[in-house]
Structures are given as structure tokens and as C-alpha cells.
Design a protein around this motif. Structure first.
Motif, mmCIF file in Angstrom:
data_model
loop_
_atom_site.group_PDB
_atom_site.id
_atom_site.type_symbol
_atom_site.label_atom_id
_atom_site.label_comp_id
_atom_site.label_asym_id
_atom_site.label_seq_id
_atom_site.Cartn_x
_atom_site.Cartn_y
_atom_site.Cartn_z
ATOM 1 N N SER A 53 0.819 -1.204 0.000
ATOM 2 C CA SER A 53 0.000 0.000 0.000
ATOM 3 C C SER A 53 0.856 1.258 0.000
ATOM 4 O O SER A 53 0.576 2.217 -0.732
ATOM 5 N N MET A 54 1.917 1.264 0.812
ATOM 6 C CA MET A 54 2.797 2.433 0.896
ATOM 7 C C MET A 54 3.461 2.727 -0.451
ATOM 8 O O MET A 54 3.469 3.876 -0.927
ATOM 9 N N ILE A 55 4.000 1.696 -1.075
ATOM 10 C CA ILE A 55 4.666 1.879 -2.366
ATOM 11 C C ILE A 55 3.654 2.335 -3.417
ATOM 12 O O ILE A 55 3.921 3.236 -4.214
ATOM 13 N N SER A 56 2.473 1.734 -3.403
ATOM 14 C CA SER A 56 1.431 2.092 -4.358
ATOM 15 C C SER A 56 1.037 3.563 -4.227
ATOM 16 O O SER A 56 0.899 4.277 -5.224
ATOM 17 N N CYS A 57 0.868 4.038 -2.995
ATOM 18 C CA CYS A 57 0.446 5.436 -2.771
ATOM 19 C C CYS A 57 1.490 6.425 -3.294
ATOM 20 O O CYS A 57 1.149 7.425 -3.939
ATOM 21 N N TRP A 58 2.764 6.156 -3.028
ATOM 22 C CA TRP A 58 3.823 7.045 -3.515
ATOM 23 C C TRP A 58 3.899 7.006 -5.043
ATOM 24 O O TRP A 58 4.147 8.029 -5.689
ATOM 25 N N LEU A 59 3.680 5.835 -5.634
ATOM 26 C CA LEU A 59 3.713 5.733 -7.097
ATOM 27 C C LEU A 59 2.538 6.478 -7.724
ATOM 28 O O LEU A 59 2.683 7.118 -8.770
ATOM 29 N N VAL A 60 1.381 6.401 -7.105
ATOM 30 C CA VAL A 60 0.220 7.157 -7.598
ATOM 31 C C VAL A 60 0.490 8.651 -7.491
ATOM 32 O O VAL A 60 0.125 9.431 -8.376
ATOM 33 N N LEU A 61 1.158 9.061 -6.415
ATOM 34 C CA LEU A 61 1.502 10.473 -6.238
ATOM 35 C C LEU A 61 2.412 10.957 -7.366
ATOM 36 O O LEU A 61 2.382 12.138 -7.741
ATOM 37 N N ALA A 62 3.204 10.058 -7.930
ATOM 38 C CA ALA A 62 4.113 10.423 -9.025
ATOM 39 C C ALA A 62 3.349 10.946 -10.240
ATOM 40 O O ALA A 62 3.843 11.824 -10.953
ATOM 41 N N PHE A 63 2.150 10.428 -10.479
ATOM 42 C CA PHE A 63 1.347 10.916 -11.604
ATOM 43 C C PHE A 63 0.967 12.388 -11.401
ATOM 44 O O PHE A 63 0.953 13.174 -12.350
ATOM 45 N N ILE A 64 0.649 12.738 -10.172
ATOM 46 C CA ILE A 64 0.279 14.126 -9.869
ATOM 47 C C ILE A 64 1.499 15.027 -9.978
ATOM 48 O O ILE A 64 1.423 16.138 -10.512
ATOM 49 N N LYS A 65 2.631 14.533 -9.490
ATOM 50 C CA LYS A 65 3.875 15.294 -9.586
ATOM 51 C C LYS A 65 4.257 15.532 -11.041
ATOM 52 O O LYS A 65 4.692 16.630 -11.422
ATOM 53 N N ALA A 66 4.085 14.522 -11.876
ATOM 54 C CA ALA A 66 4.456 14.626 -13.289
ATOM 55 C C ALA A 66 3.578 15.612 -14.042
ATOM 56 O O ALA A 66 3.994 16.179 -15.059
ATOM 57 N N SER A 67 2.356 15.831 -13.554
ATOM 58 C CA SER A 67 1.449 16.754 -14.238
ATOM 59 C C SER A 67 1.804 18.213 -13.993
ATOM 60 O O SER A 67 1.344 19.103 -14.720
ATOM 61 N N ASP A 68 2.617 18.469 -12.976
ATOM 62 C CA ASP A 68 3.052 19.837 -12.653
ATOM 63 C C ASP A 68 4.141 20.259 -13.640
ATOM 64 O O ASP A 68 5.203 19.630 -13.709
ATOM 65 N N VAL A 69 3.896 21.298 -14.431
ATOM 66 C CA VAL A 69 4.859 21.711 -15.456
ATOM 67 C C VAL A 69 6.195 22.129 -14.856
ATOM 68 O O VAL A 69 7.227 22.108 -15.541
ATOM 69 N N ARG A 70 6.210 22.490 -13.580
ATOM 70 C CA ARG A 70 7.468 22.896 -12.931
ATOM 71 C C ARG A 70 8.396 21.721 -12.683
ATOM 72 O O ARG A 70 9.610 21.904 -12.549
ATOM 73 N N THR A 71 7.839 20.513 -12.636
ATOM 74 C CA THR A 71 8.628 19.336 -12.261
ATOM 75 C C THR A 71 9.782 19.093 -13.218
ATOM 76 O O THR A 71 10.884 18.729 -12.803
ATOM 77 N N TYR A 72 9.557 19.303 -14.512
ATOM 78 C CA TYR A 72 10.576 18.988 -15.504
ATOM 79 C C TYR A 72 11.299 20.209 -16.046
ATOM 80 O O TYR A 72 12.089 20.116 -16.972
ATOM 81 N N ASN A 73 11.042 21.356 -15.450
ATOM 82 C CA ASN A 73 11.715 22.578 -15.898
ATOM 83 C C ASN A 73 13.203 22.561 -15.611
ATOM 84 O O ASN A 73 13.988 23.221 -16.275
ATOM 85 N N TYR A 74 13.607 21.770 -14.589
ATOM 86 C CA TYR A 74 14.987 21.823 -14.131
ATOM 87 C C TYR A 74 15.783 20.578 -14.506
ATOM 88 O O TYR A 74 16.932 20.434 -14.129
ATOM 89 N N LEU A 75 15.128 19.649 -15.206
ATOM 90 C CA LEU A 75 15.845 18.442 -15.608
ATOM 91 C C LEU A 75 16.847 18.742 -16.696
ATOM 92 O O LEU A 75 16.717 19.681 -17.463
ATOM 93 N N GLY A 76 17.879 17.956 -16.747
ATOM 94 C CA GLY A 76 18.903 18.121 -17.775
ATOM 95 C C GLY A 76 19.893 19.226 -17.424
ATOM 96 O O GLY A 76 20.635 19.690 -18.275
ATOM 97 N N GLY A 77 19.900 19.621 -16.157
ATOM 98 C CA GLY A 77 20.919 20.563 -15.722
ATOM 99 C C GLY A 77 20.548 22.026 -15.884
ATOM 100 O O GLY A 77 21.339 22.919 -15.609
ATOM 101 N N ALA A 78 19.331 22.318 -16.326
ATOM 102 C CA ALA A 78 18.928 23.715 -16.460
ATOM 103 C C ALA A 78 18.862 24.356 -15.107
ATOM 104 O O ALA A 78 18.352 23.792 -14.166
ATOM 105 N N LYS A 79 19.347 25.552 -14.999
ATOM 106 C CA LYS A 79 19.421 26.225 -13.720
ATOM 107 C C LYS A 79 18.407 27.366 -13.661
ATOM 108 O O LYS A 79 18.134 28.038 -14.628
ATOM 109 N N LYS A 80 17.910 27.547 -12.451
ATOM 110 C CA LYS A 80 17.013 28.666 -12.241
ATOM 111 C C LYS A 80 17.310 29.251 -10.879
ATOM 112 O O LYS A 80 17.258 28.563 -9.872
ATOM 113 N N LYS A 81 17.631 30.514 -10.838
ATOM 114 C CA LYS A 81 17.988 31.136 -9.574
ATOM 115 C C LYS A 81 16.763 31.725 -8.908
ATOM 116 O O LYS A 81 15.843 32.148 -9.564
#
Length: 420
Positions: A392-420
Motif C-alpha cells: 500500500s505504501m509503495i502504491s500510494c507514492w507511485l500514484v503520487l508520481a502521476f500528480i507530480k508529473a502533471s506539474d509543469v514545474r517538475t521537468y523545468n529543471y531536468l537536464g541541468g537547467a538552472k534557475k535562480k
């Protein structure tokens, strides 16, 4: 114009200040949990401090290396997970250690899935293997699953027990959102309906009716987001109602649950024992609670039942009704976050998966809380992030990942892009 500039210059939330505040709360509750034993339990205190340190490592790492700033979802999940660890630790130190290990593993799995979800093309390629894997898990459960608390939803592997249906929850959302991401043709919709019927049918066969209901509600959310047609949802509800009548008529286990519903006070020492004692304990806790370890609910049932089905009752009795309300609002906040994120999400996949995931967590929370308080029939599902249970614990955190992925801010910093 001046007002607009003022709003533009509002400073973002200080992540480390919030984390420090959360840490103070965790240290205080950890102390009382450890002190709830006859002699101070060092093992419980250490477990909770380890989780606190893990939180700081997580936030510091992603803040400095990945330049990520949006930790709101993680803070809510950390808070809920810590509350669960604290309650479990105050009742069973050994179970607390096990839950700690699983919680850390769950966060790691969450991080991996968030990265996978960042690649939409990869997600599209994975939908068929994930669907096949989900059906294989349910099939394995039907063949070799063991019965526990009325449902054949457990598989024992090397001394450990897992609930395949918990992992299939994640696959269900993934497959549904990925199938309907591109061209929303009748063929794609039919494929998802067949997959949904197969999943729910397998859960009915193993008598895991609580999870089957969660799957069905999630299906309704996905179907509505896909079509926007309330008639489609109404037709599905009618079919489910007919199926429910058949199940209740021919499955004595479910019939017994419905017979107790709204009649617990007629026999509070036998058929209504669980809900009656939980309600009595919650009432005795009042607004502010009796204090960690000072409640009676923890003594009415075996440890497993106390820290799974009835853990919300323990929290309301010992931590207070107001604190229980805060926990409910945390799940509401997750749902609101998913809805807000879905509006600006990069694609249909993220919108559907985020809202479906939040709906699943919120509905499961309602089933647990309303079940033990006799508002709804008791289903035996866990309270997300809080109840004991590795799957149940693992499932809940994995489901939360879908919500995190929907946030456009989540991937703004991937690949080394910096934001001050």
C-alpha cells in the motif's frame, strides 16, 4: 499595474523553512511515541529520526543538484507517512522498523517513476507491457494467492507478503491515461474498457471488493475525463449497480458486511464490535486528543487491525478530532493540486493520470474513514500513506508520481537547467 508588479514579486515558499517546521513536529511526536512504552523505546525514536534525516537528504539533493523548487506534494506525503510511522511505532516497534524501510523504498520508486513519466514517448511504448504485467499479477494472485481477512489478495514470497492489487492500481492509471493519450478512437476506448473489466473481475474473484470498488471509481474518472459525457458515467454506474446486487446476493462475506452496516449498535460486542469501539474511542478523544499512547482503541484489536483498518480511529482518539480533520484536508489538498496541474499539463496523459490518481487516493481515504465510522459499509481498505502495509505504501507514492508529473514545474529543471 502596481498591484500586478506586487503580485509578481511575491517570494516563493521557503522549502527549508517548511521542512524545519515539519522536522520539529516529527521530533516532538517521535519523543511521545517512544515514551508511550513502559520504558523509553530507543528503536522507535531512531526509526523516526532516520526518516526525518532522509527527508532532508531528499529535499537538499533535488534542490541543489536538480534545481527543483516544487516540493509541496512531497511535504504533504512526508507528513502523512511520518504520522503513520509514529502511530505504528507507538504500538509495535518492530512493525515501525519494517514500515520505515518500505517508506524509503517507496520514495525511491516514486523518484524513478517521476523520471519515467517525464518521457511521454517511453510511456506510450510501455502501456502494453504494463497492461500485460498487471494482468499477470492478478492471474498469479488467483492461482497462488492466500486468504487473509476474507480476501485472497496476498502472495507470500520468501517470508514477505505482497498485495498485487496495490501495484495494479498504478498500472491501471498508467494504461488508462496512455491508451487515451493520442487519438481517442472507439478502438482505444474499447481496449481500456476490456482491461478495466478484466481487472475488476479478477478482484471480485479473489473477494477484494474494496479494491474493486476503487478501480471502478477510477475508471469512471478516466471515462469522464475522456468523454466529458455524464451519460457514459450514468450507464457505467447502472451496470455497476446491477453487478453489486448480484455480488451481495451470492457472496455471503459481502452480505454480512452490508447486514452490519447502520446496525452496529444493535450488537456492539459481536458483529458491530469494530465500528462501535472505534466510534466510542474517537468520541472520548475530543478535539485535542488524549495523547499518544493514552487511547483505548489500540487495546481493543490485534496490532495488525489497529494499524491498518482502524488507524484513523487511533489518531482521532489520541491526537484529537482537529488533527484528524487536518489529515483529511491533506488529501483534499492533493486532489486540488492535481486539478490545478491538469489544466496546464503538457498533454492529455498527464491530465488524466493526475486527476485519476488524486481521485483514487481521495476515494480510498473516504472508504477507510467512512467504513470504520459506519457512514459506509466496512471494506477493509488502508488509509493512504498512513496505514501499515508495504504494498500500500509503495502504491500510494507511485500514484503520487502521476500528480507530480502533471506539474509543469517538475521537468523545468531536468537536464541541468538552472534557475535562480
Amino acid at each position: 499595474m502596481a498591484k500586478r508588479n506586487k503580485i509578481h514579486h511575491i517570494k516563493p515558499i521557503n522549502n527549508f523553512a517548511l521542512l524545519a517546521l515539519l522536522s520539529v513536529f516529527q521530533l516532538v511526536t517521535a519523543y511521545f511515541a517512544a515514551a508511550s512504552y513502559e520504558s523509553f523505546n530507543i528503536k522507535v525514536m531512531v526509526c523516526l529520526i532516520v526518516f526525518l534525516i532522509f527527508e532532508w537528504i531528499y529535499v537538499s539533493l533535488f534542490y541543489s543538484v536538480m534545481h527543483r523548487r516544487n516540493f509541496e506534494l512531497e511535504f504533504i506525503a512526508f507528513f502523512l507517512t511520518d504520522v503513520g510511522l509514529t502511530v505504528i511505532g507507538s504500538i509495535d516497534a518492530k512493525a515501525c522498523v519494517k514500515q520505515l524501510i518500505i517508506a524509503i523504498a517507496a520514495v525511491v520508486a516514486y523518484v524513478v517513476l517521476v523520471f519515467v513519466l517525464g518521457n511521454i514517448d517511453l510511456c506510450m511504448k510501455l502501456r502494453l507491457p504494463v497492461a500485460i504485467g498487471a494482468m499477470a499479477l492478478l492471474g498469479l494472485n488467483i492461482i497462488i494467492g492466500t486468504v487473509k481477512y476474507g480476501a485472497q489478495n496476498w502472495i507470500e514470497v520468501g517470508g514477505f507478503t505482497i498485495q498485487p492489487s496495490e501495484f495494479v492500481k498504478v498500472a491501471f492509471i498508467f494504461v488508462g491515461a496512455a491508451t487515451l493519450e493520442k487519438i481517442q478512437t472507439s478502438k482505444n476506448i474499447i481496449k481500456f474498457i476490456v482491461f478495466s473489466v478484466a481487472c475488476v473481475g479478477a478482484l471480485v474473484l479473489i473477494r477484494d471488493f474494496g479494491t474493486a470498488l476503487i478501480f471502478f471509481i477510477t475508471f469512471l474518472i478516466i471515462a469522464f475525463m475522456n468523454s466529458g459525457d455524464i451519460k457514459t458515467v450514468g450507464l457505467a454506474l447502472s451496470a455497476a449497480g446491477l453487478g453489486g446486487v448480484i455480488v451481495i446476493k451470492y457472496k455471503s462475506y459481502v452480505t454480512k458486511r452490508f447486514a452490519i452496516y447502520r446496525h452496529i449498535w444493535e450488537d456492539p460486542y459481536d458483529t458491530g464490535y469494530q465500528q462501535a469501539h472505534v466510534l466510542t474511542g474517537m468520541a472520548s478523544g475530543g478535539l485535542l486528543g488524549l495523547g499518544i499512547g493514552n487511547g483505548r482503541i489500540r487495546y481493543y484489536f490485534d496490532n495488525y487491525l489497529t494499524i491498518t483498518d482502524d488507524i484513523f480511529g487511533v489518531i482521532c482518539e489520541e491526537w484529537g478530532f482537529l488533527f484528524g480533520l487536518i489529515l483529511v484536508l491533506c488529501f483534499v489538498a492533493i486532489a486540488v493540486s492535481a486539478i490545478v496541474n491538469s489544466i496546464a499539463a503538457r498533454s492529455t496523459f498527464y491530465s488524466i493520470s493526475a486527476v485519476a490518481g488524486a481521485g483514487m487516493l481521495l476515494f480510498q481515504t473516504a472508504l477507510n474513514i467512512f467504513g470504520i465510522t459506519d457512514v459506509l459499509p466496512l471494506t477493509g481498505v488502508t488509509l493512504p500513506f498512513i496505514s501499515q502495509g508495504g504494498s500500500s505504501m509503495i502504491s500510494c507514492w507511485l500514484v503520487l508520481a502521476f500528480i507530480k508529473a502533471s506539474d509543469v514545474r517538475t521537468y523545468n529543471y531536468l537536464g541541468g537547467a538552472k534557475k535562480k
